[in-house]
Design a protein around this motif. Structure first.
Motif, mmCIF file in Angstrom:
data_model
loop_
_atom_site.group_PDB
_atom_site.id
_atom_site.type_symbol
_atom_site.label_atom_id
_atom_site.label_comp_id
_atom_site.label_asym_id
_atom_site.label_seq_id
_atom_site.Cartn_x
_atom_site.Cartn_y
_atom_site.Cartn_z
ATOM 1 N N UNK A 48 0.842 -1.188 -0.091
ATOM 2 C CA UNK A 48 0.157 0.100 -0.119
ATOM 3 C C UNK A 48 1.065 1.408 -0.209
ATOM 4 N N UNK A 49 1.886 1.377 0.850
ATOM 5 C CA UNK A 49 2.502 2.515 0.909
ATOM 6 C C UNK A 49 3.486 2.719 -0.191
ATOM 7 N N UNK A 50 3.966 1.765 -1.038
ATOM 8 C CA UNK A 50 4.717 1.681 -2.013
ATOM 9 C C UNK A 50 3.980 2.415 -3.182
ATOM 10 N N UNK B 12 -0.928 6.355 -7.139
ATOM 11 C CA UNK B 12 -2.367 5.858 -7.177
ATOM 12 C C UNK B 12 -2.442 4.477 -7.538
ATOM 13 N N UNK B 13 -1.343 3.587 -7.322
ATOM 14 C CA UNK B 13 -1.140 2.409 -7.560
ATOM 15 C C UNK B 13 -0.883 1.964 -9.145
ATOM 16 N N UNK B 14 -0.604 2.870 -9.910
ATOM 17 C CA UNK B 14 -0.706 2.758 -11.502
ATOM 18 C C UNK B 14 0.441 1.348 -11.620
ATOM 19 N N UNK C 264 1.604 -1.507 -15.837
ATOM 20 C CA UNK C 264 2.519 -1.193 -14.835
ATOM 21 C C UNK C 264 3.631 -2.035 -14.478
ATOM 22 N N UNK C 265 4.855 -1.852 -14.032
ATOM 23 C CA UNK C 265 6.095 -2.555 -13.663
ATOM 24 C C UNK C 265 5.894 -3.510 -12.615
ATOM 25 N N UNK C 266 4.697 -3.375 -12.065
ATOM 26 C CA UNK C 266 4.517 -4.381 -10.803
ATOM 27 C C UNK C 266 3.166 -5.151 -11.147
ATOM 28 N N UNK C 267 2.782 -5.202 -12.352
ATOM 29 C CA UNK C 267 1.652 -5.598 -12.677
ATOM 30 C C UNK C 267 1.820 -7.147 -12.854
ATOM 31 N N UNK C 268 1.159 -8.273 -12.190
ATOM 32 C CA UNK C 268 1.203 -9.760 -12.609
ATOM 33 C C UNK C 268 0.084 -10.147 -12.867
ATOM 34 N N UNK C 269 -1.172 -9.427 -12.850
ATOM 35 C CA UNK C 269 -2.200 -10.092 -13.642
ATOM 36 C C UNK C 269 -2.824 -11.105 -12.556
ATOM 37 N N UNK C 270 -2.147 -11.528 -11.326
ATOM 38 C CA UNK C 270 -2.695 -12.162 -10.404
ATOM 39 C C UNK C 270 -3.497 -11.768 -9.384
ATOM 40 N N UNK C 271 -4.668 -12.568 -9.034
ATOM 41 C CA UNK C 271 -5.405 -12.497 -7.940
ATOM 42 C C UNK C 271 -5.038 -13.197 -6.716
ATOM 43 N N UNK D 74 -8.359 -2.950 -3.289
ATOM 44 C CA UNK D 74 -7.655 -3.217 -4.621
ATOM 45 C C UNK D 74 -7.020 -4.642 -4.613
ATOM 46 N N UNK D 75 -7.257 -5.163 -5.784
ATOM 47 C CA UNK D 75 -6.876 -6.652 -6.001
ATOM 48 C C UNK D 75 -5.338 -6.753 -5.437
ATOM 49 N N UNK D 76 -4.496 -5.914 -5.930
ATOM 50 C CA UNK D 76 -3.011 -6.451 -5.617
ATOM 51 C C UNK D 76 -2.703 -5.976 -4.191
ATOM 52 N N UNK D 77 -3.371 -5.324 -3.317
ATOM 53 C CA UNK D 77 -3.222 -5.655 -2.139
ATOM 54 C C UNK D 77 -3.507 -6.765 -1.362
ATOM 55 N N UNK D 78 -4.816 -7.247 -1.725
ATOM 56 C CA UNK D 78 -5.327 -8.661 -1.361
ATOM 57 C C UNK D 78 -4.415 -9.729 -1.546
#
Length: 286
Positions: A107-109, A114-116, A122-129, A203-207
């Motif tokens: 969350x902090x990072x 705004x989590x883009x 995005x560079x951290x996007x994995x598509x994983x839920x 947000x999904x990436x936080x979960x």
């Protein structure tokens, strides 16, 4: 290690414990470290124990009200800093702090943009839920269950996904009615040792970050006395280091990767539920 071996050790003995969902809450220092070192975040301590944080943009508020009934951590996000939160996540006081720290650090990072970085492209996007993460760790769905459940291989951790529509304000006011619930314990569905709730807007990436921490194969540092007594027959324990007065057998054990804490001869072994779906038909699921 046998129960007698563990009983002979001081509660302050440093150990490594697995799996995550049965290791106990641990210290809050990892979460405090993330927030205390977050640039621009403000911290307020009230009543000597309760701690509150606010992000530089004032959209995120984090509370650790130690003396409250719930305890633990409450995290809210509001697109309008003065408006009603868009989502809320709560971790009760018994949730393993590594799960809270993983959620909070992500969350902090991601908050400054705004989590883009975590969205598509995005560079951290994995598509994983989180469900994808759990399936990779061999979690299984409980077919025919309502609400919908995924359960860990040992039957001691569960993800509940609520079915049906619920007013978003109900989620905000009543965490127990949130869209998702992670829990762990001997009976993680009906009598969990710990619970974490995520409202539908989380947000999904936080979960996903929380799910990754939950399914980590790494053993967690704990003091022996902090491992819940009711979990002692279900965890794997390794001593962090031999001590000078430790019996030779225990010193050898400390050098092994893990030591299963097995029940004493004649004691009834804890058996994971054969079918949570069948179990749920006789008890109301929460």
């Amino acid at each position: 290690m046998s129960p007698l071996d563990l009983g002979d050790l001081d509660p302050t003995t440093e150990v490594l414990v697995a799996p995550v969902h049965l290791a106990g809450p641990g210290t809050r220092e990892a979460v405090f470290s993330v927030l205390d070192n977050a640039a621009g975040w403000t911290k307020t301590v009230a009543f000597g124990t309760d701690t509150y944080y606010a992000s530089p943009c004032q959209r995120v508020r984090i509370a650790n009200p130690v003396e409250s009934h719930f305890g633990g951590w409450t995290i809210t996000y509001a697109e309008d800093p003065l408006g009603v939160p868009d989502w809320i996540t709560t971790f009760d006081r018994s949730t393993p702090q590594e799960i809270v720290a993983a959620f909070t650090e992500t969350l902090v990072d991601g908050l400054p943009n705004h989590f883009r970085d975590h969205f598509s492209g995005g560079k951290h996007y994995t598509g994983l839920g989180p469900e994808d993460v759990l399936r990779r760790s061999d979690w299984q769905p409980v077919h025919g269950s309502r609400p919908y459940w995924n359960v860990s291989p040992d039957g001691r951790a569960a993800l509940r996904t609520r079915s049906g529509w619920l007013d978003e304000y109900t989620e905000l006011l009543t965490p127990e009615k949130s869209m998702w619930r992670l829990s762990g314990g001997i009976d993680p569905v009906h009598v969990p040792s710990w619970r974490a709730f995520f409202s539908s807007g989380t947000p999904q990436h936080l979960r996903t970050a929380a799910a990754i921490a939950l399914t980590s194969p790494d053993a967690l540092p704990r003091f022996l006395g902090d491992v819940p007594e009711r979990h002692r027959d279900l965890v794997r324990v390794r001593l962090t280091k031999p001590t000078a007065d430790m019996p030779r057998a225990q010193a050898a054990l400390a050098r092994r990767p893990y030591a299963a804490h097995v029940p004493a001869p004649g004691a009834e072994a804890a058996i994971p539920p054969a079918s949570l779906a069948a179990h749920g038909r006789s008890r109301r699921q929460r």
